[in-house]
Motif scaffolding. Sequence first.
Motif, PDB file in Angstrom:
ATOM      1  N   VAL A  41       0.858  -1.182   0.000  1.00  0.00           N
ATOM      2  CA  VAL A  41       0.000   0.000   0.000  1.00  0.00           C
ATOM      3  C   VAL A  41       0.897   1.234   0.000  1.00  0.00           C
ATOM      4  O   VAL A  41       1.848   1.327   0.783  1.00  0.00           O
ATOM      5  N   LYS A  42       0.599   2.157  -0.877  1.00  0.00           N
ATOM      6  CA  LYS A  42       1.434   3.346  -1.050  1.00  0.00           C
ATOM      7  C   LYS A  42       1.401   4.228   0.194  1.00  0.00           C
ATOM      8  O   LYS A  42       0.334   4.523   0.732  1.00  0.00           O
ATOM      9  N   GLU A  43       2.576   4.647   0.637  1.00  0.00           N
ATOM     10  CA  GLU A  43       2.701   5.495   1.818  1.00  0.00           C
ATOM     11  C   GLU A  43       3.013   6.934   1.420  1.00  0.00           C
ATOM     12  O   GLU A  43       3.367   7.223   0.276  1.00  0.00           O
ATOM     13  N   PHE A  44       2.893   7.833   2.390  1.00  0.00           N
ATOM     14  CA  PHE A  44       3.239   9.233   2.162  1.00  0.00           C
ATOM     15  C   PHE A  44       3.708   9.842   3.481  1.00  0.00           C
ATOM     16  O   PHE A  44       3.466   9.289   4.561  1.00  0.00           O
ATOM     17  N   LYS A  45       4.387  10.956   3.385  1.00  0.00           N
ATOM     18  CA  LYS A  45       4.829  11.666   4.581  1.00  0.00           C
ATOM     19  C   LYS A  45       3.650  12.397   5.208  1.00  0.00           C
ATOM     20  O   LYS A  45       2.821  12.981   4.506  1.00  0.00           O
ATOM     21  N   LYS A  46       3.579  12.366   6.530  1.00  0.00           N
ATOM     22  CA  LYS A  46       2.432  12.932   7.235  1.00  0.00           C
ATOM     23  C   LYS A  46       2.238  14.416   6.958  1.00  0.00           C
ATOM     24  O   LYS A  46       1.113  14.922   7.027  1.00  0.00           O
ATOM     25  N   ASP A  47       3.319  15.121   6.654  1.00  0.00           N
ATOM     26  CA  ASP A  47       3.208  16.561   6.427  1.00  0.00           C
ATOM     27  C   ASP A  47       3.045  16.918   4.947  1.00  0.00           C
ATOM     28  O   ASP A  47       3.154  18.085   4.572  1.00  0.00           O
ATOM     29  N   ASP A  48       2.780  15.922   4.102  1.00  0.00           N
ATOM     30  CA  ASP A  48       2.587  16.166   2.672  1.00  0.00           C
ATOM     31  C   ASP A  48       1.206  16.779   2.448  1.00  0.00           C
ATOM     32  O   ASP A  48       0.181  16.102   2.567  1.00  0.00           O
ATOM     33  N   LYS A  49       1.167  18.052   2.115  1.00  0.00           N
ATOM     34  CA  LYS A  49      -0.094  18.780   1.970  1.00  0.00           C
ATOM     35  C   LYS A  49      -0.814  18.473   0.661  1.00  0.00           C
ATOM     36  O   LYS A  49      -1.968  18.880   0.473  1.00  0.00           O
ATOM     37  N   THR A  50      -0.155  17.763  -0.253  1.00  0.00           N
ATOM     38  CA  THR A  50      -0.796  17.438  -1.531  1.00  0.00           C
ATOM     39  C   THR A  50      -1.690  16.204  -1.430  1.00  0.00           C
ATOM     40  O   THR A  50      -2.487  15.944  -2.327  1.00  0.00           O
ATOM     41  N   VAL A  51      -1.558  15.466  -0.338  1.00  0.00           N
ATOM     42  CA  VAL A  51      -2.315  14.222  -0.184  1.00  0.00           C
ATOM     43  C   VAL A  51      -3.772  14.523   0.153  1.00  0.00           C
ATOM     44  O   VAL A  51      -4.066  15.336   1.036  1.00  0.00           O
ATOM     45  N   VAL A  52      -4.666  13.852  -0.553  1.00  0.00           N
ATOM     46  CA  VAL A  52      -6.102  13.943  -0.277  1.00  0.00           C
ATOM     47  C   VAL A  52      -6.610  12.547   0.045  1.00  0.00           C
ATOM     48  O   VAL A  52      -6.378  11.607  -0.718  1.00  0.00           O
ATOM     49  N   LEU A  53      -7.281  12.424   1.178  1.00  0.00           N
ATOM     50  CA  LEU A  53      -7.868  11.151   1.593  1.00  0.00           C
ATOM     51  C   LEU A  53      -9.374  11.323   1.773  1.00  0.00           C
ATOM     52  O   LEU A  53      -9.840  12.410   2.127  1.00  0.00           O
ATOM     53  N   PRO A  54     -10.140  10.270   1.556  1.00  0.00           N
ATOM     54  CA  PRO A  54     -11.579  10.354   1.824  1.00  0.00           C
ATOM     55  C   PRO A  54     -11.849  10.608   3.305  1.00  0.00           C
ATOM     56  O   PRO A  54     -11.017  10.298   4.166  1.00  0.00           O
ATOM     57  N   LYS A  55     -12.997  11.161   3.610  1.00  0.00           N
ATOM     58  CA  LYS A  55     -13.363  11.457   4.999  1.00  0.00           C
ATOM     59  C   LYS A  55     -13.494  10.187   5.839  1.00  0.00           C
ATOM     60  O   LYS A  55     -13.444  10.242   7.067  1.00  0.00           O
ATOM     61  N   THR A  56     -13.651   9.048   5.179  1.00  0.00           N
ATOM     62  CA  THR A  56     -13.803   7.772   5.892  1.00  0.00           C
ATOM     63  C   THR A  56     -12.480   7.033   6.079  1.00  0.00           C
ATOM     64  O   THR A  56     -12.471   5.888   6.533  1.00  0.00           O
ATOM     65  N   SER A  57     -11.368   7.666   5.745  1.00  0.00           N
ATOM     66  CA  SER A  57     -10.067   7.003   5.899  1.00  0.00           C
ATOM     67  C   SER A  57      -9.717   6.876   7.380  1.00  0.00           C
ATOM     68  O   SER A  57     -10.153   7.679   8.206  1.00  0.00           O
ATOM     69  N   PRO A  58      -8.904   5.863   7.745  1.00  0.00           N
ATOM     70  CA  PRO A  58      -8.564   5.637   9.157  1.00  0.00           C
ATOM     71  C   PRO A  58      -7.402   6.483   9.667  1.00  0.00           C
ATOM     72  O   PRO A  58      -6.844   6.189  10.717  1.00  0.00           O
ATOM     73  N   ASN A  59      -7.016   7.515   8.917  1.00  0.00           N
ATOM     74  CA  ASN A  59      -5.994   8.463   9.368  1.00  0.00           C
ATOM     75  C   ASN A  59      -4.639   7.796   9.590  1.00  0.00           C
ATOM     76  O   ASN A  59      -3.997   7.970  10.632  1.00  0.00           O
ATOM     77  N   MET A  60      -4.214   7.010   8.611  1.00  0.00           N
ATOM     78  CA  MET A  60      -2.884   6.417   8.615  1.00  0.00           C
ATOM     79  C   MET A  60      -2.086   7.011   7.458  1.00  0.00           C
ATOM     80  O   MET A  60      -2.671   7.424   6.454  1.00  0.00           O
ATOM     81  N   PRO A  61      -0.750   7.071   7.553  1.00  0.00           N
ATOM     82  CA  PRO A  61       0.049   7.700   6.496  1.00  0.00           C
ATOM     83  C   PRO A  61       0.243   6.803   5.276  1.00  0.00           C
ATOM     84  O   PRO A  61       1.359   6.531   4.842  1.00  0.00           O
TER      85      PRO A  61
END
Length: 247
Positions: free
Chosen positions: A147-167
């Motif tokens: 599963v693709k990861e990202f840095k927590k401070d990456d402001k370009t990342v968009v996640l659905p409102k139902t995501s479990p808030n993992m990086p």
Amino acid sequence: MKSIVAIIAIATLAFTNAKACDKCGNYNNSNFKIKSTSVTHNKDLGVTIWEIKVDSLAGNTTPKPVGQLNGAPVLGYVFPTTLKPTDVGFNLTDGIVALALTSHPDFDDSPLWDENTDGKFDNDGIVWHPHWVILTEDKRVAGGLAVKEFKKDDKTVVLPKTSPNMPMYMDSPGFNVTTKGNSIKVVVPDYRINNKTDFKFDAVTCFMEVNTGEGGTHSEGGAKPMLGVYKVYSVASGNLSLPYSVK
């Protein structure tokens, strides 16, 4: 599309060459041997029904808990697709959009949903439930994908409102998953896939594992991915070519 083709080619080679780990082999049975797969559009209801049929009892085998998040096993019935990340609520990014039906008793990553209806929202990870994920090539695991990861401070990342808030690119959409006999199904409303019904797909069963790193502080680019594919048990097409169309 070019990146998807490249990822599929690399992953197919990894599936062919990967040696089974001992714990992966514990789950390599007929409950994960795929016979057929389909995605059927019901225009009247505005939904698609995604289904995998296996040789024996779909969903009857679940992982044995290890008692912690690090090293936690995850079993999956997974639909890789040609959908775009933006179709399911992510920002545009490289990788394969997949709908994964998973079971994992050591943790719960769908905090909005009470899948076992006991009034608690953090204790039912073992119940088969869906995730949207973005899969990318990852040579750190035998299955060749993670599963693709990202840095927590990456402001370009968009996640659905139902995501479990993992990086990482993962969502917990709460779609209904059912198992009966040799079939596992999930129902997806059309509007939750941007009303797309012309995509291609495949079906895979696999063993995955969580890695949180030393002290539970996983860092991007560590020894192992946060959630990687370690063993593929079965591929509907035989070569992960995503040949199937929505009916």
